[in-house]
Design an enzyme around this catalytic site. Structure first.
Site, short mmCIF file in Angstrom:
data_model
loop_
_atom_site.label_atom_id
_atom_site.label_comp_id
_atom_site.label_asym_id
_atom_site.label_seq_id
_atom_site.Cartn_x
_atom_site.Cartn_y
_atom_site.Cartn_z
CE LYS A 564 -0.73 -20.86 -3.99
NZ LYS A 564 -0.62 -20.85 -5.45
CE1 TYR A 787 3.62 11.99 8.79
CE2 TYR A 787 2.63 9.80 8.69
CZ TYR A 787 3.59 10.67 9.19
OH TYR A 787 4.52 10.20 10.08
#
Length: 893
Positions: A564, A787
């Site tokens: 999965k 940033y």
């Protein structure tokens, strides 16, 4: 070299059980999935820890094999072994009596050779006798030659040793802890112009790999190079008569595979057994234990009246050596070696700078000197050594293609390995093979290309493209197969000119050839161009981890592999394809669309879907997926769908609630469940539950209470059904910590991908996330990075920008120094905030870093567990969070 079947029976000291014809044997087969020439193959039914080759005789027989070596104690029937027959027959009768509908399945489980005719006879259990069973079996394989031996592996090794004894050419035998394959391949590169060489394919150095390697010997070869690896005492004594080297190379001694030996010296003594008949041994005498054990071994040989080998030792520390390496200078990607050899002073340059490559190259240098190579030739050959590709790579290509890149070597043995890998890929129905000329094969050209064509003819190849003058000149060898498109180009340039007209789309393409033909250019044309961040998936490590956990399970316990969440980030169908090839019993996914992807990728294993809803029911039926029913409402909705579609006995799995309190039928739901189970709409394949804390010793009492409730509820369900149902409770950590709760099947998840579960199992990390440095900047103290000016340097610094960000799955919590990447073998901390597509790292203290260099985010040298700890999360989240825009590169050693 060809042997008659009867002759082989004598060589392996076996009993002929059946021989309708004394057939010619040219090929050895151990794996029914990889049989290429069935008419001339001899199948050895080897027994492993979990699987018995006996079980795969039917597959081999169906593929055309008619020659077998089996163990006298295997299977429910061996002619003349009445007790085996009588002991097994009642089990088959009981299984058939319990459920006639499952007769074929159960009979095949106990007697894989008993096909439909035998099954029909077994259905009437009251009249079936041992004699009937014998007769039915004989009628199925009456045209097969069969030899019974005590141990098929011993028989394989006896045959290989006899085959080796037919040749008197020089044989180089290589052992050691590391570097065996590299030394072998470099010797092949260096000596290919002088000898016709046969050598071990890839890393075929085991108890099975060595016999298969030596079986390749034929009179056209003038030199053999084989490697040998062992993991426990006694193994080298079995390999020595098979290789019987005239020249030995002991590369080094370290901790690899040390767990099977009492100490380092015992491992050295065991490895030295390979050289008891050798004439010369090459080794580095700087390791004291190795030097002392070699001296002692030579003395023991003399004491037994045997002539001990001469030593050709090299050293960096002492002049008392055949080759004294006085100076090692590294510069600009090359290393210059200066050494004293006798009275001469010689210099060599190699195109590598890492210590392991230098050590391997010196071993090769010594062998060349032993063989009398001229100094000028040695210098040229050492300077031209090429990197050795240790793996096959599978990548996504243009126009929905898959591309297997093996563009580093061109020989028959590695071709067989590459074609096997191609056969494993089920994503596309169409397979294309692109080969260049094969060089230095030791065969006549016509014979060589005929052998290549025969290998292709035995495979499901839809298009073959040959590149090079040799391929073009021998095109008639390939054009006899009219079921395959055959195209030929005189050179890579001509192929490139015609590339657009070849219309590659929706196919799996194997690229294989010699480096001199520039097959990398074809790879560049075929590979889908993406940004340079990549997740490398080691399919060999995946298979290794699977075997580790299989050894922890009882042989009768089945295994369900969890694939999965994009196989924990490892890819939709590629990892599942490797698991299918390794014969896991079940796959499990979270959602239906994941199961659909597997089916579209060619996966045929049963697939359990853990979370389904009403909208996904049609896809379940269309793609033969098996849903988990976890509540009365869900089961009722599925039943209504089945009635509407006119379906019955639909395969489902039942989840029971035992304490996880997530999904599952509770004890109060059991009456409704039993009623639905007996409706005829469903066939319950398995019943299971989830352990909430299997990894935690402090929670063992709770785990045992869960197991007790699971056993109670599942017993009631089983008693209400008239057919067998599998039960499974254990997850990855449960397999390790709670072996008493294995039931019929276990579910293996994160352990497959190399994440330890509280114990050192020798797992190998499957995934490596890498990127490259886009730019390097030199900053002054006080300047900021990224940033918000979150990163500020407090000294003159070198800052590298790496092509990965949070959009690729690199967690924002790893910014501002909390996370680190591996560059040039050293850790470089992040600086500033993580950007969407970029991350900045501080490389001030790491010398010689350049733009374009790799940065490892996690992998074998930087475990994902460490990265998860820095990010204050778990490895599951790191692995499954890697974005789909990051390309996956699959490889297999």
């Amino acid at each position: 070299m060809r042997y008659a079947f009867g002759q082989i029976a004598s060589i392996v000291k076996g009993d002929i059980l059946n021989m309708p014809g004394d057939r010619e044997i040219r090929d050895l087969a151990l794996d029914s999935r990889k049989i290429v020439f069935p008419e001339t193959a001899l199948f050895f039914a080897l027994k492993g820890q979990r699987r018995d080759g006996w079980d795969f005789i039917p597959d081999a027989y169906k593929k055309g094999v008619r020659n077998f070596v089996i163990a006298a104690s295997s299977g429910p029937y061996i002619p003349g072994a009445n007790s085996a027959t009588e002991n097994q027959l009642p089990h088959i009768q009981q299984s058939v009596t319990e459920d006639a509908e499952d007769a074929a399945i159960m009979a095949e489980r106990y007697s894989p050779h008993a096909w439909q005719g035998v099954v029909d006879g077994l259905k009437d259990a009251n009249t079936t006798t041992a004699n009937q069973f014998r007769q039915d079996w004989a009628s199925v394989m009456e045209d097969a030659n069969i030899i019974a031996v005590d141990d098929p592996l011993d028989a394989l090794q006896r045959l290989a040793a006899f085959h080796r004894s037919q040749f008197s050419i020089p044989v180089i035998g290589i052992t050691g802890s590391n570097g065996k394959t590299i030394v072998k391949e470099w010797l092949n590169q260096a000596l290919g112009d002088r000898f016709a060489i046969v050598r071990s394919p890839k890393s075929y150095n085991s108890q099975i790999g060595v016999p298969l390697s030596v079986w390749q010997m034929n009179p056209s070869f003038t030199l053999a190079i084989f490697e040998a690896g062992i993991s426990r005492p006694g193994e080298m004594n079995r390999l020595q008569p098979i290789i019987r080297p005239t020249i030995g190379v002991f590369t080094n001694i370290g901790e690899a595979h040390a767990e099977g030996f009492s100490d380092l010296r015992e491992k050295i003594r065991e490895k030295l057994q390979l050289f008891k008949e050798a004439k010369t041994l090459v080794y580095c005498k700087d390791a004291l234990p190795l030097r002392e054990e070699i001296l002692s071994f030579r003395e023991r040989l003399s004491a037994r009246g045997a002539e001990p080998f001469e030593t050709f030792a090299w050293s960096r520390e002492t002049a008392d050596a055949s080759l004294h390496v006085r100076q090692i200078e590294k510069a600009d990607g090359h290393t210059t070696l200066s050494a004293a050899y006798g009275s001469a002073f010689i210099r060599m340059a190699i195109p590598f700078t890492d210590d392991a490559s230098i050590e391997n190259a010196i071993h090769c240098w010594c062998v060349l000197l032993c063989l009398g190579e001229e100094e000028t030739a040695i210098r040229q050959k050492m300077a031209e050594l090429q990197p050795v590709a240790m793996r096959l790579e599978l990548k996504n290509g243009i126009n929905n293609c898959s591309v297997i890149n093996d563009s580093y070597s061109a020989d028959l043995s590695s071709l067989a390995i590459a074609l096997d890998f191609l056969d494993q890929q089920g994503r596309h129905d169409k397979h294309t093979v692109i080969l260049t000329d094969f060089l230095e094969s030791g065969r006549k050209e016509e014979e060589l290309y005929t052998a290549i064509a025969e290998a292709l003819d035995q495979r499901r190849i839809h298009r073959f493209i040959g590149i090079g003058p040799g391929m073009t000149a021998n095109r008639k060898a390939f054009e006899g197969n009219t079921n395959r498109e055959n195209l030929f180009f005189d050179s890579m340039n001509v192929f490139k000119e015609q590339f657009r007209r070849l219309h590659f789309a929706n196919e799996t393409i194997l690229l294989k050839g010699a480096r001199v033909f520039g097959l990398e250019e074809a790879n560049d044309l075929l590979e889908r161009q993406t940004h340079q961040t990549a997740m490398e998936i080691d399919l060999g490590a995946l298979s290794h981890n699977l075997r580790v956990y299989q050894r922890l399970l009882h042989p009768s316990v089945k295994l369900m592999a969890m694939v999965k969440a994009f196989s924990y980030g490892s890819g939709r169908y590629e990892a599942a394809s490797a698991l299918q090839f390794n014969k896991v019993d079940y796959l499990a996914v979270a959602y239906v669309d994941e199961g659909v992807d597997l089916r579209k990728g060619g996966i045929s294993l049963p697939v359990m879907v853990m979370n389904t809803d009403i909208r996904s029911f049609p896809a379940l039926a269309q793609y033969h997926l098996e849903p988990v029913a976890y509540s009365p409402g869900m089961l009722k909705a599925l039943g209504e769908f089945l009635k509407k579609e006119g379906l019955s006995r639909f395969p489902v799995h039942i989840e029971l609630e035992t304490g996880m309190n997530r999904l599952g039928f509770t004890q109060d739901d059991l009456p409704l469940l039993l009623e639905a189970a007996q409706s005829g709409l469903f066939r319950i394949q398995s019943v299971f539950s989830h352990l909430a804390a299997s990894e935690d010793p402090a929670m063992d009492d709770f785990t045992n209470r869960q197991a007790g409730l699971f056993r109670e509820l599942s017993d009631q369900l089983k008693q209400a059904l008239d057919y067998p149902v599998l039960r499974h409770l254990l997850n990855t950590s449960g397999i390790l910590r709670h072996p008493h709760l294995q039931f019929d099947m276990a579910r293996l998840g994160i352990g497959l991908y190399g994440i330890p579960s509280g114990n050192d199992l020798g797992l190998q990390q499957v995934s490596t996330l890498k990127s490259t440095i886009a730019q390097i900047k030199s900053l002054k103290a006080g300047e900021s990075v990224g940033y918000g000016r979150a990163g500020v340097v407090n000294r003159p610094s070198r800052i590298a920008t790496v092509r990965i960000g949070y959009a690729d799955g690199y967690h924002r919590r790893l910014g501002n120094g909390r996370g680190k990447m591996l560059v040039k073998g050293a850790l470089a901390p992040t600086i500033g905030n993580i950007c969407m597509d970029m991350t900045m790292i501080d490389i001030t203290d790491i010398p010689d870093v350049r733009e374009g260099d790799e940065a490892t985010v996690f992998g074998k040298s930087l475990p994902v567990e460490q990265v998860a700890a820095w990010a204050e999360t778990i490895p599951y989240e790191i692995l499954t969070g890697v974005s789909q825009r990051v390309k996956r590169v699959y490889f297999q050693d």
